[in-house]
Structures are given as C-alpha cells and as structure tokens.
Design an enzyme around this catalytic site. Structure first.
Site: not given
Ligand code: F6R
Length: 607
Positions: A27, A101
């Site tokens: 990711r 995030n």
C-alpha cells in the site's frame, strides 16, 4: 494508500506490527515506523525505505518491549519521504502517538493556530496536527477522552487514525472518515489494520468501522461510539481468506503468483453461480433488488484504472448480451457531471479494493442522483460493498501485487454473469455459459507457454515505447495491456482502438516503436489485419496475440503468441493473460521490483 497496523494484547507487539506492516507494504513503501507503549512511555522508531530497513535498524537497537503498539508504512502526500515525515507522529511532550492514512484538508489553518499557541512541529505532514491538537485540548482540561473528541470535531478531510496515549497504556483509539480501518477481534488481544490482509493468520473476525465512529480498544474489550460519544452497535464479519493466499509460495513475486491463479480465480468467481445446463445465472447479492432491476433501461459503470478497463469490456457485454445501453465513466470525472438521469438508470461501481476514494465519491454522487447502485468488489465488507445498494463479490482472494491481474479476470467474469442476469433474450446465453466454464482450462494452456513469453519479453525489453492495439472487446484489453506494461516496466506504452491508429498515433510508428496487436480470429479480425498492414508498410515491428490455427498472421507479424479459440465476448479473459505475463517478464528483466512499482500504491484512498 499508506498502511496502518495496531496491536494490544499479551504478546510483544513489535514482531506483530512488523509482520502486519510487511503484509501492508504493497500500500505504500516510502518509509515506515512504529510506536510501542510500555510502563507509561511511548518509544517511536522510524526508517526511510521499505519495512525491512526499519526491521534491521530495530535489530541493531535494543528490542523495544511493550504489548501495545501502532505501526505505519507511508506513501507520501504531504512532505517528502524522510524520517521526520514518517509516522507515527507525536505531540510536544511525547505523550501521544498517531498514525494516519488520508489527508487532513484543514491542516494549514490548524497548524498556524497550534504554532501560535507554542506547539513545535517537527515534520511537514498534515498528520502531525492531530497529536498537537489533542495535546492542546489536554492542556486546557486534563481529560484524554474529551480532548480526543474535541480534536476530532475540528479536523476535516479523509482519514483513518489510530492513537495511543502513554498515560492510558491499555487502550488504543481508532477512528475513520472516508478511509478504511478494521478492527481484528482476537482472544484477549485485538488488532487494527487499514486493510484486512494485514490480519491474515491472526484473526478472521473483523469489525469494519463506519465513518465518524470512534473505537476504544483494550485487549478484552471493544466499544464504539459516534462523534457525539453515543454508543453504536457493530457487527463482527468473518473473513474467508487464509494464510496461504497471502503468501508468495514458490513464486518469486506476488504478481506472477496471482497471474497463475487466473484459472482458479475464474472458477471460484462463477462457482455456484451458473448452471449452463439450465441456462441459469444466480447472483445471490442481487436477489434483494431483483424486482427493482427488472426495469433497468440504462447502466452507468463507474471505476478507475484496471477496474475501469474491465468496465469498458462490461459496456460491450451489457449492450450485446443484455441489450441495455451502457456508458463507462472514470469515477474521478463522474462527480463533475451534471446530467439528469432518467428513471431506470442504475450505476455499477467496480473496485477490487472497495476503498478507492474516487470510486467511493462516484458512488456517493450516483446516490445523490437517486440511482440504484450495485457494486462489483473483491474485498468483503469494504466501504464500497457496504455503501452500495447491492452487489456481487469477485471471490478472487486477496490481491497483493500492486498491479491488478487476477482481479481483472474475476471482474470480467462477474460482468459476463451480470450481463446474462439482465438478458431477456436467452437464446445466446447458454452458449456463453458453456464457454465460460471452459475458460479456466484455456487460461491454463496459455500459462503453460509462459517460458515462450519470457523469451519474447527478452527480445522486446530494450524498447522505450510500445503501442497496444485492439478492436471491440479487445480494445479495452489493449488499454489494460499498455497500463500493465507502463506501471511494471516504466516503458512508455499507449493503448488504442486499432481504428483510431490512423488518426494520429500512426505518426509514431517506426522500427523502434513496436506494436502489440491483439488480433484473435473474430468478427473484427479482417479490419485489424488491415490496420496491421498499415503498420507493416511503415516498417513497424509487430507482436501479435492471435488464435491457434491462424495461418495468415505469421507472415505479417515479427512474433506471434497463440491463444485458444473462444467466443468473442469472452476473448478478453484469454487475451489479457499473455499481456499480463509480458509486462511481468519485461519488468523483472529490466530489474524492477514488480510487486512494488515506484510511486504506486495498491489501494488509492486519496482523491
Ligand atoms: C492497475 C491498478 C489500478 C487499480 C485502480 C482501481 O494495475 O491496480 O489501476 O485498478 O487504482 O483500484 P480498485 O479496483 O481497487 O478500485
């Protein structure tokens, strides 16, 4: 795009966090860090580069002890990838640690306010305002819970946040808005992750947090409240992914493993859902909206990247098999449309991860229009799956390689089934179902020739440009083949509809600008052949993907890779496989880490 992990329990947290971070590295992999709590203090360690750099720097230090911790792997948005910008971030006193995030949109004004109130910032990130903001409220009223909620009420944007407080050493706090976060429910231990794949091997039971919810997590207890601190209920979902699926096994890369999973992925996507002998497709996920779908007059497909290209194939499928006018939109552009939609229009959103921010925004826009929304999603329980009215899961298993391969095959398979589900004229659909059942075996035949593709890749890996051409069902495959090659090998590649070639791209044709022509034997192959003649007449180098038994193509193309025959609507399920392998081999032969291509991240959770 970054990865988050968290642990609270009886075990040492560091190895658990590092394993989780490695699972999430696909990711984001600019930098990584952990914060471990022990006896009222928090120790933070960070390193630039992949998680293994952090791991080896920790191995040379004293091991950090502590049974509570959070970790992060970063894909830079605000501030270059360096140690100061890596997460976790902390307040002035080092009491609070935060991983994040997403993007905090109003961070500039909050940072100015906090700096004017004496807070010292160490990084260029938007994230760092969070621990300082909590600290600011704590300075006014020494109550962590109320400081946390007051701070959360002030931040705007998309975020998943996990927060630790040195003075509450048995608790992790987690919250999200438009960015995924799951709680892994264990036995006297609990986990947090931005993506359930980080939990594989630890627990199969997860809770998906909803936007605006705040979870307080100890080793024995999980409580969830809304931003007004009122309790909300939650559901524990069981994941069916297993450890083996998330490991490379004997393959050198996840990408290759996932390409080789193609046959099984197609089988598991249609298993239990089709009955060719009865000309029947049964999609349980659509049952609840069956009556409403009966009057569908127009379909909008909304997606990004590879999922968008699957959608373009879907457009041909829906129009040919179901007879329903269909349009495909980039999810990132759909939000700017101001079009009145008639009754009978539905939206189908396609997303492997189920978390792509642009696709989620397009889903919200479709809902604003009052459209019925269906989703085609691989990740069970993901935000898009939960927020759409109904949907069909891919059943492809976790896809770890950053470049989508097996999920494209499963998306195509789902779209074929949806097209048949919508079809009112069943005269052609039985043949399609019978042929769909044969596709896995045909993919196996292609995979058995992988050594040949490897050799062909050696011949072509020095070029800097590549044109991909296809027509009709294979036009989206040309786009997907070009996308795969550019993202994995950094070779400039463009996909075009073959007919468009003479309207511009033909100017680029030369012996140094080869063309990959997808030209199986079908209703448009003669037209394709004329386009290839045009290339040959300009001394272009030609690599063709053609049907076994085709005797004409070899005299035209410099190289040919043969695939088994199938019916035209199912061709993309075969033609894309050699293109995936070709991209893989070119990328590895050029010396790149194909599982972690530069600048990319698996799940794009920022707009
Ligand atoms: C390309 C690739 C991306 C994704 C896109 C959408 O190999 O993986 O183009 O297809 O970011 O992602 P999902 O399908 O998760 O919405």
């Amino acid at each position: 795009m970054c990865g988050i992990v968290g642990y609270i329990g009886k075990e040492q947290s560091l190895p658990i966090l590092l394993n989780g971070l490695k699972a999430l590295e696909y990711r984001g992999y600019d930098s990584a860090g952990v914060a471990i709590g022990d006896k009222g203090t928090i120790t933070i360690k960070k390193a630039v580069g992949q998680v293994k750099v952090l791991e080896s720097s920790l191995a040379t230090d004293h091991p950090i002890q502590g049974t509570i911790g959070i970790g992060h792997t970063r894909w830079a948005t605000h501030g270059v990838p360096n140690e100061l910008n890596a997460h976790p971030h902390s307040d002035c006193k080092g009491r609070i640690a935060v991983v994040h995030n997403g993007i905090i949109e109003n961070y500039k004004e909050l940072k100015t306010y906090l700096e004017n109130h004496g807070h010292i910032f160490r990084s260029d990130t938007d994230t760092e305002i969070v621990p300082h903001l909590i600290e600011d409220f704590l300075n006014k009223r020494n109550n962590f819970d109320s400081a946390l909620f007051d701070a959360l009420k002030m931040i705007r944007g998309a975020y998943a946040l996990v927060i630790m407080d040195a003075e509450n050493p048995t608790t992790l706090y987690a919250t999200k808005r438009s960015s995924p976060l799951v709680i892994g429910v264990g036995n006297n231990e609990n986990f947090l992750a931005s993506d359930p794949s980080a939990l594989i091997g630890k627990t199969k039971d997860v809770i998906y947090l909803n936007d605006g919810e705040v979870a307080t997590i100890t080793s024995e207890n999980i409580s969830v409240v809304n931003i007004e601190q009122q309790k909300t209920s939650f559901e524990i979902v069981r994941l069916e992914w297993d450890l083996e699926q998330s490991q490379k096994g004997n393959f050198p890369h996840f990408m290759l493993k996932e390409i080789f999973e193609g046959p099984e992925v197609v089988r598991s996507t249609f298993r239990g859902r089709i009955k060719s002998e009865d000309n029947l497709v049964k999609l349980g996920g659509l049952d609840q909206v069956r009556d409403k779908l009966k009057d569908t007059k127009r379909i909008l497909i909304l997606a990004c990247g590879t999922s968008y290209y699957a959608g373009l194939v879907g457009e041909y499928l829906f129009e040919e098999i179901a007879g329903i006018p269909t349009e495909v939109h980039f999810a990132s552009e759909f939000r700017y449309r101001e079009e009145p939609f008639d009754e009978g229009t539905i939206a189908i959103v396609i997303s492997q991860s189920g978390e792509t921010a642009d696709t989620l925004a397009a889903l919200h826009k479709a809902k604003e229009y009052g459209l019925m929304t269906l989703s085609v999603v691989n990740t069970v329980g993901s935000t898009i799956a939960r927020e759409s009215d109904a949907g069909v899961y891919n059943h492809a298993g976790p896809e770890i390689g950053v470049a989508s391969t097996k999920s494209f095959l499963s998306q195509l398979t789902v779209l074929v089934m949806i097209a048949i589900y919508f079809s009112k004229d069943k005269s052609k659909t039985q043949l399609i179902l019978e042929e769909l059942e044969k596709i896995p075996e045909k993919i196996e035949k292609i995979l058995a020739q992988s050594e040949l593709l490897k050799k062909l890749a050696e011949k072509y890996n020095h070029y800097e440009h590549f044109l991909f051409l296809g027509r009709r069902y294979n036009y989206p495959v040309a786009l997907e083949g070009a996308l795969k090659l550019k993202e994995i090998s950094y070779m400039h590649a463009e996909g075009y509809g073959a007919g468009e070639m003479k309207h511009g791209p033909i100017a680029m044709i030369s012996p140094d600008f080869p063309t990959m022509a997808i030209v199986p034997h079908n209703s448009v192959s003669e037209k394709m052949m004329s386009n290839l003649e045009e290339i040959k007449a300009r001394k272009g180098t030609l690599f063709a993907i053609a049907t076994e038994g085709d005797t004409t193509i070899a005299s035209l193309a410099n190289d040919v890779f043969y695939i088994p025959k199938t019916i035209e609507p199912l061709e993309p399920l075969l033609t894309v496989v050699p293109l995936q392998l070709f991209a893989y081999y070119v990328g590895t032969q050029r010396g790149f880490d194909v599982d972690k291509p530069r600048n990319l991240a698996k799940s794009v959770t920022v707009e």
